[in-house]
Motif scaffolding. Sequence first.
Motif, PDB file in Angstrom:
ATOM      1  N   LYS A  96       1.832   6.749  -2.610  1.00  9.18           N
ATOM      2  CA  LYS A  96       2.164   5.383  -3.267  1.00  9.18           C
ATOM      3  C   LYS A  96       3.581   4.878  -3.047  1.00  9.18           C
ATOM      4  O   LYS A  96       4.407   5.361  -2.568  1.00  9.18           O
ATOM      5  CB  LYS A  96       1.735   5.819  -4.721  1.00  9.18           C
ATOM      6  N   ARG A 117     -10.783   3.326  -4.524  1.00 15.15           N
ATOM      7  CA  ARG A 117     -10.671   3.551  -3.055  1.00 15.15           C
ATOM      8  C   ARG A 117     -11.920   3.517  -2.188  1.00 15.15           C
ATOM      9  O   ARG A 117     -13.051   3.808  -2.833  1.00 15.15           O
ATOM     10  CB  ARG A 117     -10.074   4.892  -3.007  1.00 15.15           C
ATOM     11  N   ASN A 176      -7.228   6.303  -0.567  1.00 16.82           N
ATOM     12  CA  ASN A 176      -6.605   5.214   0.130  1.00 16.82           C
ATOM     13  C   ASN A 176      -5.478   5.638   1.136  1.00 16.82           C
ATOM     14  O   ASN A 176      -5.157   4.909   1.944  1.00 16.82           O
ATOM     15  CB  ASN A 176      -6.019   4.267  -0.903  1.00 16.82           C
ATOM     16  N   PHE A 177      -5.113   6.756   0.662  1.00 19.54           N
ATOM     17  CA  PHE A 177      -3.760   7.176   1.102  1.00 19.54           C
ATOM     18  C   PHE A 177      -3.620   8.528   2.247  1.00 19.54           C
ATOM     19  O   PHE A 177      -2.706   8.981   2.610  1.00 19.54           O
ATOM     20  CB  PHE A 177      -2.705   7.177   0.231  1.00 19.54           C
ATOM     21  N   SER A 178      -4.830   9.142   2.034  1.00 20.57           N
ATOM     22  CA  SER A 178      -5.060  10.552   2.650  1.00 20.57           C
ATOM     23  C   SER A 178      -6.332  10.536   3.000  1.00 20.57           C
ATOM     24  O   SER A 178      -7.404  10.169   2.521  1.00 20.57           O
ATOM     25  CB  SER A 178      -4.328  11.437   1.685  1.00 20.57           C
ATOM     26  N   LYS A 207      -4.062  17.748   2.352  1.00 20.66           N
ATOM     27  CA  LYS A 207      -3.788  16.444   1.965  1.00 20.66           C
ATOM     28  C   LYS A 207      -2.987  15.829   3.199  1.00 20.66           C
ATOM     29  O   LYS A 207      -1.747  16.059   3.230  1.00 20.66           O
ATOM     30  CB  LYS A 207      -3.354  15.993   0.575  1.00 20.66           C
ATOM     31  N   SER A 263      -3.547  23.846  -3.738  1.00 20.37           N
ATOM     32  CA  SER A 263      -4.918  24.432  -4.233  1.00 20.37           C
ATOM     33  C   SER A 263      -6.228  23.725  -4.088  1.00 20.37           C
ATOM     34  O   SER A 263      -6.347  22.576  -3.817  1.00 20.37           O
ATOM     35  CB  SER A 263      -4.531  25.005  -5.568  1.00 20.37           C
ATOM     36  N   CYS A 268     -10.288  22.963  -4.968  1.00 15.75           N
ATOM     37  CA  CYS A 268     -10.989  22.886  -5.991  1.00 15.75           C
ATOM     38  C   CYS A 268     -12.384  22.825  -5.395  1.00 15.75           C
ATOM     39  O   CYS A 268     -12.690  21.711  -5.090  1.00 15.75           O
ATOM     40  CB  CYS A 268     -10.712  21.646  -6.961  1.00 15.75           C
ATOM     41  N   ASP A 327     -14.600  16.235  -6.774  1.00 13.57           N
ATOM     42  CA  ASP A 327     -13.973  15.399  -8.182  1.00 13.57           C
ATOM     43  C   ASP A 327     -15.358  15.271  -8.929  1.00 13.57           C
ATOM     44  O   ASP A 327     -16.395  15.076  -8.797  1.00 13.57           O
ATOM     45  CB  ASP A 327     -13.253  14.385  -7.631  1.00 13.57           C
ATOM     46  N   ASP A 337      -3.758  14.252  -7.384  1.00  9.23           N
ATOM     47  CA  ASP A 337      -3.311  12.989  -7.137  1.00  9.23           C
ATOM     48  C   ASP A 337      -2.039  12.443  -7.954  1.00  9.23           C
ATOM     49  O   ASP A 337      -2.212  11.690  -8.727  1.00  9.23           O
ATOM     50  CB  ASP A 337      -4.547  11.865  -6.996  1.00  9.23           C
TER      51      ASP A 337
HETATM   52  N1  LIG Z   1      -7.180  20.081  -4.068  1.00 14.51           N
HETATM   53  C1  LIG Z   1      -8.400  19.398  -3.838  1.00 14.51           C
HETATM   54  N2  LIG Z   1      -9.612  20.081  -3.776  1.00 14.51           N
HETATM   55  C2  LIG Z   1     -10.668  19.507  -3.497  1.00 14.51           C
HETATM   56  N3  LIG Z   1     -10.768  18.206  -3.193  1.00 14.51           N
HETATM   57  C3  LIG Z   1      -9.862  17.709  -3.379  1.00 14.51           C
HETATM   58  C4  LIG Z   1      -8.431  17.913  -3.612  1.00 14.51           C
HETATM   59  N4  LIG Z   1      -7.559  17.066  -3.523  1.00 14.51           N
HETATM   60  C5  LIG Z   1      -8.231  15.977  -3.291  1.00 14.51           C
HETATM   61  N5  LIG Z   1      -9.676  16.126  -3.152  1.00 14.51           N
HETATM   62  C6  LIG Z   1     -10.506  15.162  -2.846  1.00 14.51           C
HETATM   63  O1  LIG Z   1      -9.984  14.319  -2.051  1.00 14.51           O
HETATM   64  C7  LIG Z   1     -10.258  12.838  -2.779  1.00 14.51           C
HETATM   65  C8  LIG Z   1      -8.779  12.177  -2.382  1.00 14.51           C
HETATM   66  O2  LIG Z   1      -7.588  12.726  -2.783  1.00 14.51           O
HETATM   67  P1  LIG Z   1      -6.297  12.064  -3.498  1.00 14.51           P
HETATM   68  O3  LIG Z   1      -6.836  11.299  -4.781  1.00 14.51           O
HETATM   69  O4  LIG Z   1      -5.399  13.131  -3.997  1.00 14.51           O
HETATM   70  O5  LIG Z   1      -6.110  11.313  -2.221  1.00 14.51           O
HETATM   71  P2  LIG Z   1      -5.403   9.560  -2.505  1.00 14.51           P
HETATM   72  O6  LIG Z   1      -5.272   9.341  -1.251  1.00 14.51           O
HETATM   73  O7  LIG Z   1      -4.121   9.889  -3.260  1.00 14.51           O
HETATM   74  O8  LIG Z   1      -6.325   8.834  -3.471  1.00 14.51           O
HETATM   75  P3  LIG Z   1      -6.335   7.486  -4.299  1.00 14.51           P
HETATM   76  O9  LIG Z   1      -6.983   6.524  -3.332  1.00 14.51           O
HETATM   77  O10 LIG Z   1      -7.136   7.880  -5.374  1.00 14.51           O
HETATM   78  O11 LIG Z   1      -4.977   7.257  -4.512  1.00 14.51           O
HETATM   79  C9  LIG Z   1     -10.248  13.501  -4.110  1.00 14.51           C
HETATM   80  O12 LIG Z   1     -10.853  12.341  -5.069  1.00 14.51           O
HETATM   81  C10 LIG Z   1     -11.159  14.810  -3.862  1.00 14.51           C
HETATM   82  O13 LIG Z   1     -12.277  14.193  -3.895  1.00 14.51           O
END
Ligand SMILES: Nc1ncnc2c1ncn2[C@@H]1O[C@H](COP(=O)(O)OP(=O)(O)OP(=O)(O)O)[C@@H](O)[C@H]1O
Length: 535
Positions: free
Chosen positions: A2, A114, A227-229, A250, A325, A327, A331, A405
């Motif tokens: 972000k 996203r 959106n970012f990863s 990520k 870690s 999960c 989500d 996140d």
């Molecule tokens: N540690 C994890 N274990 C399992 N699934 C994960 C993990 N981290 C992220 N995810 C999956 O990946 C998706 C995107 O991760 P994250 O929200 O961290 O990315 P972002 O690019 O910052 O997203 P946003 O667009 O919400 O800002 C999560 O909604 C989840 O489904």
Amino acid sequence: MKPSESGRTNNPKTPKLNQEEFGLPPNIFQNSNAATLDPLGTINTDPMSNLQQESEAPITKTPLTLNIPTFDTINALPTPMTYTPLSPNLLSSMSPTIQMQQQPFQQLNIKKRRNNNNLNSINGINTFKSHFNEIRNSKELDQVKNIATSNRVVSELIPPPSLSPQRIVSLPTVNEEDTTYEEAEKVKLEKEENEFSSEENILNGYLLHDMSRVRQWKKVKHIGTGNFSFVTLYESLDEFDKYYHQVAVKKIKYPDNILNTGDDTLSRLESSLTRELSVLKTLDYPCVVKLYGINNPIFVEQKRPLTTLLQEGHKDIPSCEFIMSYCNGGDLLKELTECQGNVPRWLIQRVYSELVLAVKYLHENLIIHRDLKLENILLRYTLDEIIGMRNTPSYYKQNMIELGDFGLCKKIEPGELCTARCGSEDYVSPEILMGIPYNGHLTDTWALGVILYALLEDRLPFDAPPNANQRQRSRPVAHRIARFEWRWSKTLEENGLDSAKDIVKNTLTRKNQRWNIQQMYDSEYIQEVITTLCF
Ligand SMILES: Nc1ncnc2c1ncn2[C@@H]1O[C@H](COP(=O)(O)OP(=O)(O)OP(=O)(O)O)[C@@H](O)[C@H]1O
């Protein structure tokens, strides 16, 4: 990933978000006779009175000069809100009521959610199509098709009688254009996966507590896209490495041509990346995702890693991959959607209590999250698995969720107010919408209120109500948020929810009346659960 707040002062293109710049002309608060409904059903004849009370200082200026940076080649920064002012002449020629409607809501161009390929295909399109298939009556079909092609989504869809159960909560907003959309999403997903497959499947990385030794993990599968990863599951190649065996990696998306944009994109990317990492490094709590390591130590050791690498003569920006870690349950939004919102009340209470614990931990450490939403609540087990664990000792001995996140989080000073307008549209508080300096603790508890409402009602609180007509449905969510316009629907008559509803009532309210995290923690609903936990 972000945008940076810290980089703002050094950077002329980054917005200077302060009270004055976002202020509304005083007259926009007058002369409006429209009535609004507060959460308890009380009629309020001054629709802007709530907004007025949100503002803490006299408002004198129309925002004309704000310059919000754009992040052209990726979706946006942050999860994101951008600011696109109306022309001053146009605005001043409008009647006060129209100005009120234009300001600031129409200036916000907030990306709804996203663009998660998996979610869109699983929740949005497929669910929608299966419902389509159930429809026999052509009149109903037309009704649904009309709604499907409108911009707003399924969470608002009033199902015809033949459709049951009711649509679930926060399905991603998509322009549902039937197969065309679905195909486009598929192509996009394939493109992303090719991007992965063209690279090595082995990740070399370093654990934070042992940066001297390189370790290796092998790619298993793609698990999420933000959106970012891109987020991918990896497994350790070291058979003795039990603790770090499965990790979620990520990988930060970089905007195309980041080196050639000629603006401040690189430095904003860099400061947001290092900010997220610097906070993640300090976190150590069961209900919060853990940062185990990184693919390149420079990202955690240097304040300006990208700039340093470029200065050292690197032609490209090396990828940045957080080793975290994993999960296994994915989500919460995805899980909720898959079980059609049929989650036992006790399970909602458990998951939500852990979420409150996680946010309490953050707030006690002066960290605000600013992007609390269903998608960022990660489950260590699927909901079915958790149901199976109930009444076993492990149900009480371990956490079931991890909050993820931290791309919008911020470490603050005591009493510090924030100005960056960020968050996800459905979860954003009125004071952020208004663009006035806000208390990040209280905007977090607002989002917690939205989450609990969504868990109980299977819909988001500020979506158009289930029985809304076309006109009501076309009103922006921001209008309903600013007017605190939500009410119980599915659970209106349900018994035994008073303590849960108490939380929603006291969080989806004006900031000077809103519960902080300690009050939430002390509530009956949360105490009932946490007194049974021993992790
Ligand atoms: N540690 C994890 N274990 C399992 N699934 C994960 C993990 N981290 C992220 N995810 C999956 O990946 C998706 C995107 O991760 P994250 O929200 O961290 O990315 P972002 O690019 O910052 O997203 P946003 O667009 O919400 O800002 C999560 O909604 C989840 O489904």
